[in-house]
Design a protein around this motif. Structure first.
Motif, PDB file in Angstrom:
ATOM      1  N   ALA A 117       0.822  -1.208   0.000  1.00 22.22           N
ATOM      2  CA  ALA A 117       0.000   0.000   0.000  1.00 22.22           C
ATOM      3  C   ALA A 117       0.857   1.260   0.000  1.00 22.22           C
ATOM      4  CB  ALA A 117      -0.927  -0.005   1.215  1.00 22.22           C
ATOM      5  N   HIS A 118       1.974   1.221   0.702  1.00 20.34           N
ATOM      6  CA  HIS A 118       2.878   2.372   0.730  1.00 20.34           C
ATOM      7  C   HIS A 118       3.414   2.680  -0.666  1.00 20.34           C
ATOM      8  CE1 HIS A 118       5.920   5.161   2.178  1.00 20.34           C
ATOM      9  NE2 HIS A 118       6.852   4.460   1.562  1.00 20.34           N
ATOM     10  N   GLY A 119       3.665   1.640  -1.445  1.00 23.01           N
ATOM     11  CA  GLY A 119       4.204   1.837  -2.783  1.00 23.01           C
ATOM     12  C   GLY A 119       3.163   2.151  -3.833  1.00 23.01           C
ATOM     13  N   ALA A 120       1.894   1.812  -3.568  1.00 16.96           N
ATOM     14  CA  ALA A 120       0.839   2.029  -4.567  1.00 16.96           C
ATOM     15  C   ALA A 120      -0.469   2.401  -3.875  1.00 16.96           C
ATOM     16  CB  ALA A 120       0.660   0.776  -5.424  1.00 16.96           C
ATOM     17  N   PRO A 121      -0.494   3.501  -3.133  1.00 20.74           N
ATOM     18  CA  PRO A 121      -1.693   3.826  -2.337  1.00 20.74           C
ATOM     19  C   PRO A 121      -2.937   4.084  -3.175  1.00 20.74           C
ATOM     20  CG  PRO A 121      -0.160   5.674  -2.363  1.00 20.74           C
ATOM     21  CD  PRO A 121       0.567   4.507  -2.960  1.00 20.74           C
ATOM     22  N   ASP A 122      -2.774   4.566  -4.400  1.00 17.76           N
ATOM     23  CA  ASP A 122      -3.937   4.872  -5.228  1.00 17.76           C
ATOM     24  C   ASP A 122      -4.712   3.621  -5.633  1.00 17.76           C
ATOM     25  OD1 ASP A 122      -3.254   7.512  -5.069  1.00 17.76           O
ATOM     26  OD2 ASP A 122      -2.329   7.616  -7.056  1.00 17.76           O
ATOM     27  N   ARG A 123      -4.087   2.464  -5.508  1.00 18.01           N
ATOM     28  CA  ARG A 123      -4.753   1.224  -5.899  1.00 18.01           C
ATOM     29  C   ARG A 123      -5.578   0.621  -4.765  1.00 18.01           C
ATOM     30  NH1 ARG A 123      -0.662  -2.753  -8.909  1.00 18.01           N
ATOM     31  NH2 ARG A 123      -2.666  -3.809  -9.241  1.00 18.01           N
ATOM     32  N   ILE A 124      -5.414   1.141  -3.557  1.00 14.33           N
ATOM     33  CA  ILE A 124      -6.015   0.520  -2.384  1.00 14.33           C
ATOM     34  C   ILE A 124      -7.251   1.313  -1.960  1.00 14.33           C
ATOM     35  CG2 ILE A 124      -5.583  -0.412  -0.098  1.00 14.33           C
ATOM     36  CD1 ILE A 124      -3.628  -1.409  -2.269  1.00 14.33           C
ATOM     37  N   ALA A 125      -8.412   0.662  -1.952  1.00 10.36           N
ATOM     38  CA  ALA A 125      -9.649   1.315  -1.519  1.00 10.36           C
ATOM     39  C   ALA A 125      -9.752   1.366  -0.003  1.00 10.36           C
ATOM     40  CB  ALA A 125     -10.858   0.591  -2.101  1.00 10.36           C
ATOM     41  N   SER A 126      -9.222   0.358   0.671  1.00 14.05           N
ATOM     42  CA  SER A 126      -9.162   0.326   2.132  1.00 14.05           C
ATOM     43  C   SER A 126      -8.156  -0.740   2.529  1.00 14.05           C
ATOM     44  CB  SER A 126     -10.533   0.017   2.752  1.00 14.05           C
ATOM     45  OG  SER A 126     -10.898  -1.340   2.529  1.00 14.05           O
ATOM     46  N   PHE A 127      -7.635  -0.609   3.748  1.00 13.97           N
ATOM     47  CA  PHE A 127      -6.634  -1.553   4.235  1.00 13.97           C
ATOM     48  C   PHE A 127      -7.006  -1.981   5.645  1.00 13.97           C
ATOM     49  CE2 PHE A 127      -2.019  -1.840   5.978  1.00 13.97           C
ATOM     50  CZ  PHE A 127      -2.081  -3.228   5.986  1.00 13.97           C
ATOM     51  N   ALA A 128      -7.331  -3.261   5.800  1.00 13.20           N
ATOM     52  CA  ALA A 128      -7.572  -3.860   7.109  1.00 13.20           C
ATOM     53  C   ALA A 128      -6.314  -4.615   7.519  1.00 13.20           C
ATOM     54  CB  ALA A 128      -8.776  -4.795   7.063  1.00 13.20           C
ATOM     55  N   ASN A 129      -5.610  -4.070   8.489  1.00 15.38           N
ATOM     56  CA  ASN A 129      -4.346  -4.620   8.968  1.00 15.38           C
ATOM     57  C   ASN A 129      -4.629  -5.453  10.216  1.00 15.38           C
ATOM     58  OD1 ASN A 129      -1.786  -5.121   9.954  1.00 15.38           O
ATOM     59  ND2 ASN A 129      -1.051  -3.027   9.699  1.00 15.38           N
ATOM     60  N   ILE A 130      -4.531  -6.774  10.093  1.00 14.02           N
ATOM     61  CA  ILE A 130      -4.812  -7.667  11.219  1.00 14.02           C
ATOM     62  C   ILE A 130      -3.491  -8.011  11.902  1.00 14.02           C
ATOM     63  CG2 ILE A 130      -5.927  -9.793  11.967  1.00 14.02           C
ATOM     64  CD1 ILE A 130      -7.468  -9.818   9.324  1.00 14.02           C
ATOM     65  N   GLU A 131      -3.136  -7.201  12.876  1.00 13.75           N
ATOM     66  CA  GLU A 131      -1.904  -7.384  13.650  1.00 13.75           C
ATOM     67  C   GLU A 131      -0.675  -7.549  12.763  1.00 13.75           C
ATOM     68  OE1 GLU A 131      -1.666  -9.581  17.209  1.00 13.75           O
ATOM     69  OE2 GLU A 131      -3.704  -9.129  17.846  1.00 13.75           O
ATOM     70  N   GLY A 132      -0.641  -6.807  11.667  1.00 16.30           N
ATOM     71  CA  GLY A 132       0.585  -6.726  10.885  1.00 16.30           C
ATOM     72  C   GLY A 132       1.574  -5.799  11.566  1.00 16.30           C
ATOM     73  N   ASN A 133       2.844  -6.036  11.375  1.00 14.22           N
ATOM     74  CA  ASN A 133       3.879  -5.296  12.097  1.00 14.22           C
ATOM     75  C   ASN A 133       3.846  -3.805  11.774  1.00 14.22           C
ATOM     76  OD1 ASN A 133       4.579  -8.111  11.960  1.00 14.22           O
ATOM     77  ND2 ASN A 133       6.598  -7.568  12.756  1.00 14.22           N
ATOM     78  N   VAL A 134       3.835  -2.993  12.830  1.00 15.97           N
ATOM     79  CA  VAL A 134       4.003  -1.551  12.689  1.00 15.97           C
ATOM     80  C   VAL A 134       5.045  -1.010  13.660  1.00 15.97           C
ATOM     81  CG1 VAL A 134       1.669  -1.159  11.806  1.00 15.97           C
ATOM     82  CG2 VAL A 134       2.085  -1.043  14.269  1.00 15.97           C
ATOM     83  N   ALA A 135       5.581  -1.872  14.538  1.00 17.98           N
ATOM     84  CA  ALA A 135       6.545  -1.432  15.545  1.00 17.98           C
ATOM     85  C   ALA A 135       7.404  -2.624  15.967  1.00 17.98           C
ATOM     86  CB  ALA A 135       5.815  -0.848  16.757  1.00 17.98           C
TER      87      ALA A 135
END
Length: 274
Positions: A117-135
């Motif tokens: 999504a960071h590389g192609a945000p215009d293609r993503i209508a929504s992002f549900a992050n299920i405990e994906g790494n952020v820290a």
């Protein structure tokens, strides 16, 4: 819509010069497709039940086993890493003819999804992050490659399975007992080391908060002490706490997981301009 409406198929690709054959499940339909990226030690079947849920009736979807996982084939298992999985996702989307979509990713798949999504945000209508790494604190599974080093990948994986089977969290034994059948031991090091490196040095929180699209962070109630949850909420990320669940809501409380995903995506599509 019955499960018979979903089709299993293979998708041959070349990713970074490596032959890959993805085992996929998908369904045609109306509206934006839903794309699912599974977590480490899991497979596309984590999301096959979407075909049974009335909230998603008639909606197209696409999921696949990541290289080194499930029934997919990868000619170079040592090359599998998060960047490799991002390139795989881009190639798979192109091969399946998907341009714009709703994105759902869990754990390893959540991190892959965020980089995608960071590389192609215009293609993503929504992002549900299920405990994906952020820290860095999210590496409770992947950092074991450093905490419990073993040069034999099969022995490392067996010890990893034993530790997770004994963990005091919802669905950990269920998860652990199937890991050896769902991931190739030779793919583990590259996946885990890249997850830790990105979590420690990849500015993941800034990447997640900077996405110009609807974002939801889903987590099990056993993980509601994650230190960054208030920071996510303060920066416009919708929080979805799943009761009676830990890291694996698709195993512990799938009905609530699906309900929250459906509601989130419905509201994302109702936003002006979407």
């Amino acid at each position: 819509m019955p499960i018979e409406a979903a089709a299993g198929h293979e998708l041959p690709l070349v990713v970074d010069g490596t032959d890959v054959r993805l085992s996929c499940i998908s369904r045609e339909g109306e509206g934006l497709p839903l794309v699912f990226l599974h977590g480490f030690g899991s497979t596309k079947e984590d999301y096959a039940d979407i075909a049974h849920h009335p909230a998603f009736a008639g909606r197209p979807f696409f999921a696949y086993d990541a290289p080194g996982c499930g029934e997919s084939h990868c000619a170079g298992l040592s090359k599998v890493s998060i960047p490799f999985l991002v390139e795989t996702a881009l190639s798979a989307l192109a091969g399946h003819g998907i341009e714009r979509f709703h994105l759902v990713g869990h754990s390893m798949g959540g991190l892959t999804s965020m980089m995608l999504a960071h590389g192609a945000p215009d293609r993503i209508a929504s992002f549900a992050n299920i405990e994906g790494n952020v820290a860095p604190e999210d590496c409770f599974l992947s950092r074991q490659i450093f905490h419990y080093p073993n040069n034999d990948p099969k022995l490392f994986l067996e010890a990893f399975i034993a530790r997770n089977w004994a963990a005091p969290y919802y669905s950990s034994p269920l998860y652990a007992t199937t890991v050896r059948y769902k991931v190739r031991a030779e793919a583990v090091r590259g996946i885990f080391e890249s997850m830790v490196d990105l979590s420690d040095h990849g500015d993941l929180m800034d990447k997640f908060l900077g996405l110009p699209l609807p974002r939801m962070f889903m987590y099990g109630e056993q993980n509601n002490t994650l230190s960054y949850l208030p920071h996510l909420a303060a920066n416009g990320v919708e929080l979805a706490e799943i009761p009676f669940s830990g890291h694996f809501p698709m195993y512990s409380n799938a009905p609530e997981m699906w309900r929250r995903i459906a509601d989130f995506q419905r509201r994302a599509e109702a936003r002006p301009g979407d």
